[in-house]
Design a protein around this motif. Structure first.
Motif, PDB file in Angstrom:
ATOM      1  N   ASP A  33       0.815  -1.216   0.000  1.00 40.56           N
ATOM      2  CA  ASP A  33       0.000   0.000   0.000  1.00 40.56           C
ATOM      3  C   ASP A  33       0.846   1.263   0.000  1.00 40.56           C
ATOM      4  OD1 ASP A  33       0.997  -0.229   2.529  1.00 40.56           O
ATOM      5  OD2 ASP A  33      -0.918   0.005   3.573  1.00 40.56           O
ATOM      6  N   ARG A  34       2.188   1.102   0.007  1.00 40.14           N
ATOM      7  CA  ARG A  34       3.065   2.275  -0.012  1.00 40.14           C
ATOM      8  C   ARG A  34       4.269   2.015  -0.901  1.00 40.14           C
ATOM      9  NH1 ARG A  34       4.566   3.429   6.024  1.00 40.14           N
ATOM     10  NH2 ARG A  34       4.490   1.155   6.099  1.00 40.14           N
ATOM     11  N   THR A  35       4.759   3.056  -1.531  1.00 40.42           N
ATOM     12  CA  THR A  35       5.979   2.949  -2.312  1.00 40.42           C
ATOM     13  C   THR A  35       7.180   2.889  -1.375  1.00 40.42           C
ATOM     14  OG1 THR A  35       6.331   5.335  -2.429  1.00 40.42           O
ATOM     15  CG2 THR A  35       4.921   4.338  -4.134  1.00 40.42           C
ATOM     16  N   ALA A  36       8.336   2.554  -1.933  1.00 38.60           N
ATOM     17  CA  ALA A  36       9.559   2.530  -1.130  1.00 38.60           C
ATOM     18  C   ALA A  36       9.830   3.904  -0.532  1.00 38.60           C
ATOM     19  CB  ALA A  36      10.735   2.069  -1.990  1.00 38.60           C
ATOM     20  N   ALA A  37       9.610   4.957  -1.309  1.00 28.35           N
ATOM     21  CA  ALA A  37       9.848   6.319  -0.806  1.00 28.35           C
ATOM     22  C   ALA A  37       8.901   6.650   0.340  1.00 28.35           C
ATOM     23  CB  ALA A  37       9.689   7.323  -1.938  1.00 28.35           C
ATOM     24  N   GLU A  38       7.654   6.219   0.243  1.00 29.82           N
ATOM     25  CA  GLU A  38       6.688   6.489   1.308  1.00 29.82           C
ATOM     26  C   GLU A  38       7.027   5.712   2.574  1.00 29.82           C
ATOM     27  OE1 GLU A  38       2.690   7.486  -1.356  1.00 29.82           O
ATOM     28  OE2 GLU A  38       3.223   5.406  -0.898  1.00 29.82           O
ATOM     29  N   ILE A  39       7.525   4.501   2.411  1.00 31.72           N
ATOM     30  CA  ILE A  39       7.954   3.725   3.581  1.00 31.72           C
ATOM     31  C   ILE A  39       9.147   4.395   4.242  1.00 31.72           C
ATOM     32  CG2 ILE A  39       9.024   1.552   4.302  1.00 31.72           C
ATOM     33  CD1 ILE A  39       7.294   0.160   2.175  1.00 31.72           C
ATOM     34  N   ARG A  40      10.091   4.852   3.429  1.00 34.86           N
ATOM     35  CA  ARG A  40      11.323   5.449   3.946  1.00 34.86           C
ATOM     36  C   ARG A  40      11.043   6.709   4.769  1.00 34.86           C
ATOM     37  NH1 ARG A  40      13.674   5.227  -0.592  1.00 34.86           N
ATOM     38  NH2 ARG A  40      14.888   3.306  -0.316  1.00 34.86           N
ATOM     39  N   THR A  41      10.033   7.458   4.398  1.00 35.57           N
ATOM     40  CA  THR A  41       9.723   8.711   5.100  1.00 35.57           C
ATOM     41  C   THR A  41       8.500   8.598   5.999  1.00 35.57           C
ATOM     42  OG1 THR A  41       8.400   9.465   3.205  1.00 35.57           O
ATOM     43  CG2 THR A  41      10.739  10.095   3.254  1.00 35.57           C
ATOM     44  N   GLY A  42       7.953   7.401   6.133  1.00 35.36           N
ATOM     45  CA  GLY A  42       6.745   7.211   6.923  1.00 35.36           C
ATOM     46  C   GLY A  42       7.039   6.883   8.374  1.00 35.36           C
ATOM     47  N   PRO A  43       6.030   6.405   9.103  1.00 32.73           N
ATOM     48  CA  PRO A  43       6.205   6.083  10.527  1.00 32.73           C
ATOM     49  C   PRO A  43       7.043   4.828  10.728  1.00 32.73           C
ATOM     50  CG  PRO A  43       3.999   5.496   9.786  1.00 32.73           C
ATOM     51  CD  PRO A  43       4.636   6.219   8.655  1.00 32.73           C
ATOM     52  N   VAL A  44       7.707   4.755  11.884  1.00 37.38           N
ATOM     53  CA  VAL A  44       8.502   3.570  12.201  1.00 37.38           C
ATOM     54  C   VAL A  44       7.577   2.362  12.288  1.00 37.38           C
ATOM     55  CG1 VAL A  44      10.343   4.833  13.352  1.00 37.38           C
ATOM     56  CG2 VAL A  44       8.370   4.048  14.680  1.00 37.38           C
ATOM     57  N   LEU A  45       8.157   1.194  12.047  1.00 38.41           N
ATOM     58  CA  LEU A  45       7.368  -0.025  11.951  1.00 38.41           C
ATOM     59  C   LEU A  45       7.578  -0.980  13.114  1.00 38.41           C
ATOM     60  CD1 LEU A  45       8.115  -0.654   8.168  1.00 38.41           C
ATOM     61  CD2 LEU A  45       6.050   0.369   9.139  1.00 38.41           C
ATOM     62  N   SER A  46       8.764  -0.913  13.747  1.00 39.34           N
ATOM     63  CA  SER A  46       9.092  -1.924  14.745  1.00 39.34           C
ATOM     64  C   SER A  46      10.368  -1.519  15.468  1.00 39.34           C
ATOM     65  CB  SER A  46       9.288  -3.282  14.050  1.00 39.34           C
ATOM     66  OG  SER A  46       9.819  -4.246  14.920  1.00 39.34           O
ATOM     67  N   SER A  47      10.664  -2.225  16.564  1.00 38.85           N
ATOM     68  CA  SER A  47      11.972  -2.049  17.209  1.00 38.85           C
ATOM     69  C   SER A  47      13.016  -2.951  16.570  1.00 38.85           C
ATOM     70  CB  SER A  47      11.874  -2.365  18.707  1.00 38.85           C
ATOM     71  OG  SER A  47      11.440  -3.694  18.900  1.00 38.85           O
ATOM     72  N   GLN A  48      12.568  -4.033  15.937  1.00 37.00           N
ATOM     73  CA  GLN A  48      13.360  -4.946  15.111  1.00 37.00           C
ATOM     74  C   GLN A  48      14.790  -5.209  15.585  1.00 37.00           C
ATOM     75  OE1 GLN A  48      12.520  -1.710  13.031  1.00 37.00           O
ATOM     76  NE2 GLN A  48      14.320  -1.092  14.171  1.00 37.00           N
ATOM     77  N   CYS A  49      14.944  -5.638  16.835  1.00 33.13           N
ATOM     78  CA  CYS A  49      16.265  -6.100  17.261  1.00 33.13           C
ATOM     79  C   CYS A  49      16.471  -7.484  16.659  1.00 33.13           C
ATOM     80  CB  CYS A  49      16.375  -6.169  18.783  1.00 33.13           C
ATOM     81  SG  CYS A  49      18.032  -6.614  19.338  1.00 33.13           S
ATOM     82  N   MET A  50      17.376  -7.563  15.698  1.00 32.57           N
ATOM     83  CA  MET A  50      17.598  -8.809  14.970  1.00 32.57           C
ATOM     84  C   MET A  50      18.773  -9.555  15.591  1.00 32.57           C
ATOM     85  SD  MET A  50      15.239  -8.473  12.707  1.00 32.57           S
ATOM     86  CE  MET A  50      15.633  -9.772  11.559  1.00 32.57           C
ATOM     87  N   PHE A  51      18.509 -10.792  15.985  1.00 30.11           N
ATOM     88  CA  PHE A  51      19.553 -11.597  16.596  1.00 30.11           C
ATOM     89  C   PHE A  51      20.291 -12.408  15.527  1.00 30.11           C
ATOM     90  CE2 PHE A  51      16.597 -10.507  19.942  1.00 30.11           C
ATOM     91  CZ  PHE A  51      17.468 -10.071  20.938  1.00 30.11           C
ATOM     92  N   SER A  52      21.368 -13.052  15.938  1.00 34.24           N
ATOM     93  CA  SER A  52      22.338 -13.563  14.964  1.00 34.24           C
ATOM     94  C   SER A  52      21.762 -14.595  14.008  1.00 34.24           C
ATOM     95  CB  SER A  52      23.551 -14.145  15.691  1.00 34.24           C
ATOM     96  OG  SER A  52      23.177 -15.228  16.523  1.00 34.24           O
ATOM     97  N   SER A  53      20.851 -15.456  14.473  1.00 32.95           N
ATOM     98  CA  SER A  53      20.321 -16.483  13.573  1.00 32.95           C
ATOM     99  C   SER A  53      19.516 -15.855  12.444  1.00 32.95           C
ATOM    100  CB  SER A  53      19.464 -17.486  14.348  1.00 32.95           C
ATOM    101  OG  SER A  53      18.407 -16.833  15.025  1.00 32.95           O
TER     102      SER A  53
END
Length: 599
Positions: A33-53
């Protein structure tokens, strides 16, 4: 002609899977529902702490574009307190301004554990937008706009496979709730998050989690955002508790970024004073850098049948939605996309029917989903008493602290002692023995891990008819005449007594795509064979399907060897259908590749 696949949703799982499949030559439509540009300048989506696996999956797919820019997370500090009171106003609304708010009568436990490999957090606005751009550069097809059920039917009519990865939005409602795997009907936390600058680092650890009974949790971590490096603060408020923003009739709303930041400031001052001292000068990284809401943790059936009779497959948060308290959402998104990618690319020209869809989801569920769901749900309900004992011991024994934080990367590793007091005691006893060892066992284990092995599941049937199974990479060919093999279970393995009494066993050498079975049989469970396809061999010994080789053996000798027991078995029957084997090296599953010098 390449197969046509539609993916609805361009978040962590959808964008990753779309890009991976497009690189493999599939004709992929990515609905967003959004372009890459709209995602880049839009609201944050998550805290997304990504672990090693999960990071390893992204790296293997060549999608880790921010290496060298991301703040690394090597340590995690955990603090658990029995309670806190606000001394600024004399009430419990969490709006006072006194830093001295932890009641000294209440006990507090704090410890720091080291992750086996670094974690990292990259703003999904950066990550998903870049992946969409890469997808478009490969001539991937973008379908821009909202997708409803009618649109979903249109996609199924023109594609061989349609996957819904649209997160917790309305489209998830087409998938029925799986009541056998869902225990909550209401949100267990109310989440408020902000990306901020002006916050000092915790000198003891990059990632921190503070839990206050009856109040909630606060997590902090460094991250790379659209404006550079920052800190993320996540408040997880217990509904009805002192941090519930809905609590007082005159409580201000949290509709604006400024209101959310002020709520976080007050929460830190009132209940998390150590973090408040680091956050005296915080400011938002941008006006879209906050997130507020609540989710109902749910597992849904993975296959939905639409009005046109066609089936769609759910992925990630659509069908397995966890509360953010354990940081599993983004990691699960990667692991589910990885499992789906492998299942699609290995399926050839066969139809993606509903049976295949269910098998694919169950493969992810066995390997990752079930562990993160059970552990997160338990954390939401309150830390069990025996786990509090483990936490207290973690302040003294680094190996225990490391075992706790390891669960955030792989919840399966804590599932035995988190849910079983006897296993928790065994963890502590092992830590005490290791402390007396002349070797650093963590480093010794790491060194031994450099020897690559295959992965097997040893199966047997106990004298009373119960099926036994455990994962082992200690399998060895011992002799050809007579034909002898061996494996070495731990002396404290729960199945050791039954294995000894069985008198025979089978060695199942796993195929490259059977890592989910390795994980399932490596973890204590009431029925490890649930959902696992298998047949029966000599005297009813369970034999797993689709393995690359299999040996049915009679136990001829057992030899005590330190903290393990060597089982010697004489091979009575064997088969070797062949195929690519699963490989284990340095704590991770690997694939076989031909050496270029011998190609």
């Amino acid at each position: 002609m390449s197969r046509r696949i539609a993916i609805v949703g361009a978040g962590q799982s959808g964008a990753l899977l779309a890009l991976a499949l497009r690189r493999d030559g599939y004709d992929v439509t990515l609905a967003t529902d959004r372009t890459a540009a709209e995602i880049r300048t839009g609201p944050v989506l998550s805290s997304q702490c990504m672990f090693s696996s999960a990071l390893a999956v992204e790296s293997d797919l060549g999608l880790d574009h921010w290496s060298g820019e991301i703040p690394t997370i090597e340590r995690m500090a955990i603090t658990v307190s029995e309670g806190a009171i606000d001394r600024g106003t004399g009430d419990d609304t969490g709006t006072g301004d006194s830093a001295n708010c932890i009641d000294p009568a209440n006990s507090t436990t704090s410890f720091v554990g080291h992750l086996d490999s670094p974690a990292a957090s990259v703003d999904q606005r950066l990550k998903c937008a870049r992946w969409i751009d890469d997808f478009v550069a490969l001539d991937g097809r973008i379908r821009l706009g909202e997708v409803g059920t009618v649109d979903l039917q249109e996609l199924t009519a023109t594609h061989d496979l349609t996957i819904v990865a649209s997160g917790k939005g309305a489209l998830s409602e087409v998938f029925e709730i799986d009541r056998s795997r869902t225990i909550y009907d209401a949100p267990q936390r109310i989440s408020t998050m902000a990306y901020v600058t002006g916050m000092s680092s915790d000198p003891s650890a990059e990632l921190t989690m503070t839990s206050v009974a009856g109040v909630g949790e606060c997590l902090t971590m460094p991250a790379l955002s659209t404006s550079g490096t920052c800190q993320i603060i996540l408040i997880e408020a217990v509904p009805g508790g002192p941090l519930d923003p809905r609590g007082a009739p005159d409580a201000p709303g949290l509709d604006s970024p400024g209101q959310r930041l002020e709520y976080i400031r007050a929460a830190l001052t009132g209940h998390f004073p150590d973090i408040a001292r680091r956050a005296g000068d915080i400011a938002l990284t941008d006006m879209n850098a906050t997130l507020h809401g609540a989710v109902v943790p749910r597992v849904r059936h993975p296959v939905a049948t639409l009005c046109n009779g066609r089936h769609v497959l759910g992925m990630a948060d659509v069908v397995v939605l966890n509360d953010p308290v354990t940081g599993q959402g983004s990691n699960n998104a990667v692991h589910s996309a990885h499992v789906y990618h492998q299942a699609i690319t290995s399926h050839g020209d066969r139809p993606f029917d509903s049976a295949w869809m269910r098998r694919t989801f169950e493969k992810y569920w066995r390997g990752w989903g079930q562990w993160s769901v059970s552990w997160t749900n338990s954390m939401l309900a309150g830390i069990p008493d025996h786990v509090e004992t483990v936490f207290a011991e973690a302040t003294q024994w680094p190996t225990v602290a490391d075992a706790v934080v390891r669960g955030f990367d792989d919840p399966r590793t804590v599932s035995d002692w988190w849910f079983a007091p006897a296993q928790a005691q065994r963890l502590l006893d092992t830590a005490r023995r290791e402390a007396k060892s002349v070797h650093n066992r963590r480093e010794l284990r790491r060194a031994l891990g450099h020897y690559a092995t295959g992965v097997t599941v040893i199966t047997a049937r106990s004298p009373d008819g119960r099926k036994i199974g455990l994962t082992a990479n200690s399998f060895t060919s011992v002799s050809l005449d007579p034909p002898l093999v061996s494996f070495c279970p731990a002396r404290n393995a729960p199945s050791l007594v039954d294995l000894s009494a069985a008198g025979r066993f089978a060695v199942n050498i796993l195929a490259a795509d059977q890592h989910d079975l390795s994980r399932q049989f490596a973890t204590p469970a009431e029925d490890k064979f649930a959902g696992v396809e298998h047949t029966e061999g000599i005297d009813g010994t369970p034999l797993l399907d689709r393995v690359v080789a299999q040996f049915q053996c009679r136990t001829v000798q057992r030899v005590d060897a330190g903290d393990h027991v060597i089982f010697l078995g004489e091979v009575e029957e064997f088969s070797a259908p062949g195929g690519e084997p699963l490989v284990f090296h340095s704590g991770s599953y690997r694939l076989v590749a031909t050496h270029p010098d011998h190609a």
